[in-house]
Enzyme design. Structure first.
Site, short mmCIF file in Angstrom:
data_model
loop_
_atom_site.label_atom_id
_atom_site.label_comp_id
_atom_site.label_asym_id
_atom_site.label_seq_id
_atom_site.Cartn_x
_atom_site.Cartn_y
_atom_site.Cartn_z
CE1 TYR A 27 -0.10 5.84 -10.84
CE2 TYR A 27 0.22 5.52 -13.20
CZ TYR A 27 0.74 5.76 -11.94
OH TYR A 27 2.08 5.94 -11.79
N GLY A 78 0.80 -1.23 0.00
CA GLY A 78 0.00 0.00 0.00
C GLY A 78 0.83 1.28 0.00
CG ASN A 118 4.35 0.73 -15.60
OD1 ASN A 118 3.96 -0.36 -15.14
ND2 ASN A 118 5.04 1.60 -14.89
#
Lengths: 161, 161
Positions: free
Chosen positions: A134, A98, A127
């Site tokens: 994201y 995290g 990537n």
């Protein structure tokens, strides 16, 4: 095993750890020799007078394991500054704890404090794991825009008129 | 007819002309209602204490006909600041007079003064005439990188933990 991850703004003296993670990120990005920054140049720009580039470090067990390096951009549409995340790095042995999310949360809080409406960044188009992360945060690709650059001899020529 | 084009940094009082050209650019970019900036917000951020966003205005016959609005970015690879060109605009009736090139030359000189290694910007992927102009300057697309953004409710959620 659960390890507490904490995030703090960087301070004078962090430049060696910052540079270590910048070089590790460039290696991951397949450009290991691209880094021309030095501890001295980082120290001067980040911890001198009126800095315009900033960073947060993530720590676990008292050790630096992640870096988010950023500056303020500006949107003429919003009329407000935003945060531009130039580098995000997590040490390989500290992944899946995290760390990246904790760094992003710290940036979101920094953005809120500064009245910034956005965080922007760029990701290498191969990537996919980063893009998945994201997307899970609620971010999206800013489609329709192409990044362009002028540098080197062409930039010098233009300056010389 | 040849008209001399001059470029100068903006000063307090230019905010109305700056906003006019920001709105004109947003209209050209097919987002006429996107501009939330106001004369007041521009004045506070550009001409207040410790500004982090700057602009140059091009003039012909004493009239503002072009705008380059920019801020300092940072590259961890070069270890140096660069100029990020957020908005470049030339009034339609002042096109083909070299206004954009004169603005770019002023930015290149600003970059040289500040020890910046690069000018970066983004272009809409349908704006081929702009790309032709950038290529003629010696600029190139920064291929391989995708711009991403986090804003709105997702950004607020992350800040709230």
């Amino acid at each position: 095993m659960s390890v507490a991850v904490t995030v703090r703004p960087t301070v004078d003296g962090d430049e060696a750890e910052i540079l270590r993670m910048i070089v590790a990120l460039a290696t991951f990005e397949r450009e290991p020799d691209a880094v021309k920054a030095t501890e001295e140049s980082l120290r001067a720009l980040m911890f001198g007078d009126d800095p315009k580039v900033f960073a947060h470090i993530a720590e676990a067990d008292g050790r630096a394991v992640g870096l988010a390096l950023w500056f303020l951009n500006f949107s003429t549409w919003t009329g407000r500054h935003g945060l531009y995340l130039e580098d995000l790095f997590v040490d390989p042995e500290a992944r899946r704890m995290g760390v990246a999310r904790t760094l992003f949360a710290a940036l979101a809080q920094e953005a809120a404090r500064r009245g910034c409406a956005r965080i922007d960044w760029a990701v290498l188009d191969w990537n996919k794991p980063a893009m998945d992360f994201y997307r899970a945060l609620g971010a999206a690709r800013s489609s329709g825009w192409q990044p362009w650059r002028l540098d080197g001899a062409a930039l010098d020529r233009l300056a010389d008129g």
